[in-house]
Design a protein around this motif. Structure first.
Motif, short mmCIF file in Angstrom:
data_model
loop_
_atom_site.label_atom_id
_atom_site.label_comp_id
_atom_site.label_asym_id
_atom_site.label_seq_id
_atom_site.Cartn_x
_atom_site.Cartn_y
_atom_site.Cartn_z
N PHE A 1 0.82 -1.21 0.00
CA PHE A 1 0.00 0.00 0.00
C PHE A 1 0.86 1.26 0.00
N TYR B 1 -2.03 5.79 -5.93
CA TYR B 1 -3.23 5.06 -5.53
C TYR B 1 -3.90 5.78 -4.37
N MET C 1 -6.36 5.31 -1.26
CA MET C 1 -6.94 4.28 -0.40
C MET C 1 -8.46 4.46 -0.34
N ASP D 1 -10.07 -0.86 1.84
CA ASP D 1 -8.70 -1.37 1.84
C ASP D 1 -8.25 -1.88 3.20
N SER E 1 -7.77 -5.78 4.16
CA SER E 1 -6.43 -6.24 4.53
C SER E 1 -6.45 -6.95 5.88
#
Length: 100
Positions: free
Chosen positions: A63, A72, A74, A78, A82
């Motif tokens: 990440f 990216y 979040m 996410d 995870s």
């Protein structure tokens, strides 16, 4: 639960099923297997703990690289994803690591 987590869960169940029958598959009837071995899930607390640390640090690194280098953003899924997939992946990997 996302599709990735569901597939990871199915894969883990498959590996557990194979590992529970591993002595039967490997020995082709030459060894003995107790009923208690077939009822419990294979679990090595020390190996799982180490694998969980590696997996969670790996997810954090992925990440961090995705956010830092690839822009990216979040999402709200996410972190919970995870937290669900990380232990499941760690359990799967701890099953696949050869016993010493």
């Amino acid at each position: 639960m996302g599709t990735d987590s569901a597939l990871l869960l199915i894969l883990t169940f498959g590996v557990v099923a194979l590992r529970k029958h591993e002595p039967v598959l490997a020995m082709a009837g030459q060894g003995t297997s107790t009923a208690s071995n077939n009822r419990s899930l294979p679990f090595n607390k020390a190996a799982f703990g180490k694998m969980l640390i590696v997996v969670m640090l790996g997810l954090a690194a992925v990440f961090a690289v995705a956010v830092g280098f690839f822009g990216y953003e979040m999402t709200t899924a996410d972190v919970p994803g995870s937290l669900l997939a990380g232990p499941l992946l760690a359990y799967l990997l701890h099953l696949l690591v050869k016993k010493e």
